[in-house]
Design a protein around this motif. Structure first.
Motif, PDB file in Angstrom:
ATOM      1  N   UNK A   1     -12.012  -9.830 -20.524  1.00 17.33           N
ATOM      2  CA  UNK A   1     -12.044  -9.068 -19.363  1.00 17.33           C
ATOM      3  C   UNK A   1     -13.640  -8.414 -18.991  1.00 17.33           C
ATOM      4  N   UNK A   2     -14.015  -8.315 -17.931  1.00 12.95           N
ATOM      5  CA  UNK A   2     -15.185  -7.785 -17.526  1.00 12.95           C
ATOM      6  C   UNK A   2     -15.327  -6.495 -17.904  1.00 12.95           C
ATOM      7  N   UNK A   3     -14.345  -5.555 -18.042  1.00 12.98           N
ATOM      8  CA  UNK A   3     -14.262  -4.095 -18.520  1.00 12.98           C
ATOM      9  C   UNK A   3     -14.838  -3.996 -19.686  1.00 12.98           C
ATOM     10  N   UNK A   4     -14.649  -5.104 -20.816  1.00 13.20           N
ATOM     11  CA  UNK A   4     -15.008  -5.041 -22.043  1.00 13.20           C
ATOM     12  C   UNK A   4     -16.430  -5.818 -22.431  1.00 13.20           C
ATOM     13  N   UNK A   5     -16.898  -6.125 -21.285  1.00 15.34           N
ATOM     14  CA  UNK A   5     -18.619  -6.644 -21.215  1.00 15.34           C
ATOM     15  C   UNK A   5     -19.581  -5.579 -21.656  1.00 15.34           C
ATOM     16  N   UNK A   6     -20.289  -5.961 -22.366  1.00 17.82           N
ATOM     17  CA  UNK A   6     -21.585  -4.935 -22.743  1.00 17.82           C
ATOM     18  C   UNK A   6     -22.929  -5.317 -22.112  1.00 17.82           C
ATOM     19  N   UNK A   7     -24.023  -4.731 -22.246  1.00 18.30           N
ATOM     20  CA  UNK A   7     -25.237  -4.633 -21.901  1.00 18.30           C
ATOM     21  C   UNK A   7     -25.285  -5.470 -20.460  1.00 18.30           C
ATOM     22  N   UNK A   8     -25.201  -4.743 -19.504  1.00 18.00           N
ATOM     23  CA  UNK A   8     -25.351  -5.331 -18.335  1.00 18.00           C
ATOM     24  C   UNK A   8     -26.174  -4.381 -17.411  1.00 18.00           C
ATOM     25  N   UNK A   9     -27.491  -4.732 -17.750  1.00 10.31           N
ATOM     26  CA  UNK A   9     -28.685  -3.715 -16.971  1.00 10.31           C
ATOM     27  C   UNK A   9     -28.712  -4.082 -15.484  1.00 10.31           C
ATOM     28  N   UNK A  10     -28.506  -5.102 -15.113  1.00 15.48           N
ATOM     29  CA  UNK A  10     -28.339  -5.230 -13.580  1.00 15.48           C
ATOM     30  C   UNK A  10     -27.024  -4.670 -12.704  1.00 15.48           C
ATOM     31  N   UNK A  11     -26.088  -4.330 -13.585  1.00 14.38           N
ATOM     32  CA  UNK A  11     -24.799  -3.842 -13.107  1.00 14.38           C
ATOM     33  C   UNK A  11     -24.193  -5.085 -12.188  1.00 14.38           C
ATOM     34  N   UNK A  12     -23.990  -6.068 -12.821  1.00 16.70           N
ATOM     35  CA  UNK A  12     -23.354  -7.246 -12.150  1.00 16.70           C
ATOM     36  C   UNK A  12     -21.783  -6.882 -12.193  1.00 16.70           C
ATOM     37  N   UNK A  13     -21.251  -6.495 -13.124  1.00 13.11           N
ATOM     38  CA  UNK A  13     -19.808  -5.883 -13.145  1.00 13.11           C
ATOM     39  C   UNK A  13     -19.712  -4.860 -11.935  1.00 13.11           C
ATOM     40  N   UNK A  14     -20.630  -3.998 -11.601  1.00 14.87           N
ATOM     41  CA  UNK A  14     -20.387  -2.843 -10.746  1.00 14.87           C
ATOM     42  C   UNK A  14     -20.693  -3.589  -9.272  1.00 14.87           C
ATOM     43  N   UNK A  15     -21.505  -4.571  -9.079  1.00 10.07           N
ATOM     44  CA  UNK A  15     -21.724  -5.272  -7.983  1.00 10.07           C
ATOM     45  C   UNK A  15     -20.584  -5.841  -7.448  1.00 10.07           C
ATOM     46  N   UNK A  16     -19.821  -6.695  -8.532  1.00  4.29           N
ATOM     47  CA  UNK A  16     -18.498  -7.480  -8.287  1.00  4.29           C
ATOM     48  C   UNK A  16     -17.459  -6.575  -7.826  1.00  4.29           C
ATOM     49  N   UNK A  17     -17.305  -5.154  -8.502  1.00  8.15           N
ATOM     50  CA  UNK A  17     -16.458  -4.287  -7.829  1.00  8.15           C
ATOM     51  C   UNK A  17     -16.490  -3.715  -6.587  1.00  8.15           C
ATOM     52  N   UNK A  18     -18.036  -3.539  -6.308  1.00 14.05           N
ATOM     53  CA  UNK A  18     -18.141  -3.002  -4.949  1.00 14.05           C
ATOM     54  C   UNK A  18     -18.051  -4.327  -3.752  1.00 14.05           C
ATOM     55  N   UNK A  19     -17.789  -5.388  -4.338  1.00 14.01           N
ATOM     56  CA  UNK A  19     -17.624  -6.646  -3.194  1.00 14.01           C
ATOM     57  C   UNK A  19     -15.775  -6.910  -3.137  1.00 14.01           C
ATOM     58  N   UNK A  20     -15.107  -5.931  -3.857  1.00 19.05           N
ATOM     59  CA  UNK A  20     -13.891  -5.889  -4.126  1.00 19.05           C
ATOM     60  C   UNK A  20     -13.091  -6.735  -5.205  1.00 19.05           C
ATOM     61  N   UNK A  21     -14.083  -7.144  -5.970  1.00 18.55           N
ATOM     62  CA  UNK A  21     -13.675  -7.852  -7.093  1.00 18.55           C
ATOM     63  C   UNK A  21     -13.493  -7.122  -8.334  1.00 18.55           C
ATOM     64  N   UNK A  22     -12.479  -6.336  -8.321  1.00 15.51           N
ATOM     65  CA  UNK A  22     -12.153  -4.975  -8.949  1.00 15.51           C
ATOM     66  C   UNK A  22     -11.870  -5.433 -10.711  1.00 15.51           C
ATOM     67  N   UNK A  23     -11.314  -6.541 -10.673  1.00 13.63           N
ATOM     68  CA  UNK A  23     -10.795  -6.909 -12.122  1.00 13.63           C
ATOM     69  C   UNK A  23     -11.410  -8.236 -12.226  1.00 13.63           C
TER      70      UNK A  23
END
Length: 200
Positions: A67-89
């Motif tokens: 799950x993306x919530x369990x990914x580590x080391x995300x300096x560019x905040x890719x997971x955060x960008x996805x969430x802001x685009x509505x891809x919450x999970x």
């Protein structure tokens, strides 16, 4: 199992979108399904996120799912960008075997309503694994390769039939069989896959 056979189920598992790539070699997949929101694809492409995406780092070191919530080391905040685009999970799945010489299949799945269940991720993983193994075991016959090469050279079905001294329906059958084995949806995709695999 064919790539298109999985699309309906993957749409149910990942209603916010998904991307599936089969047997990625140096850089290109042999086949893919992209059902991601175009805004996310544009953002991801414009910012060159593939090289900084923690899920892609995970893909090349793991088999299974995360799950993306369990990914580590995300300096560019890719997971955060996805969430802001509505891809919450988000979740990523990956599969290969030691015999694959670097070829790997992977998928990114998204939901906006709730997190993925273990059962959903396991089902998606099993689909990916089956597609990956099926694709690796589908070898084209010499006759199919010959027909593809003539098609890549720009010959029409009628011209190929004359060169091979077979009927036009025989040529179509060879090309159709090759297309099915390669997981292509049309002739252009078949030629692209055959080229990427250095079959022609």
């Amino acid at each position: 199992m064919e790539l298109r056979d999985c699309e309906t189920r993957l749409n149910q598992i990942a209603p916010a979108g998904f991307y599936l790539a089969l047997r990625v070699g140096y850089s290109f997949p042999e086949a893919e399904l992209n059902r991601l929101n175009s805004d996310w694809v544009d953002l991801y492409t414009q910012h060159g996120l593939v090289v900084q995406d923690p899920s892609m780092h995970w893909v090349y070191h793991n088999v299974g799912y995360v799950r993306w919530a369990d990914l580590k080391d995300d300096p560019r905040d890719v997971v955060g960008m996805a969430r802001r685009m509505g891809l919450l999970y988000g979740a990523t799945i990956s599969f290969n075997t030691p015999r694959d010489v670097g070829r790997r299949s992977h998928a990114a799945l998204f939901r906006s309503d709730r997190d993925f269940t273990d059962a959903e991720l396991q089902e998606a993983f099993e689909m990916l694994k089956t597609l990956h193994v099926d694709a690796s075991q589908r070898s084209l016959t010499a006759a199919e390769l010959e027909a593809i090469r003539y098609r890549a050279d720009g010959l029409l079905i009628k011209q190929i039939a004359a060169k091979l001294a077979i009927s036009e329906s025989g040529v179509k059958a060879r090309l159709s069989s090759a297309s099915r084995k390669l997981g292509a949806r049309n002739a252009i995709e078949m030629l692209a896959i055959a080229t990427s695999r250095r079959l022609i």
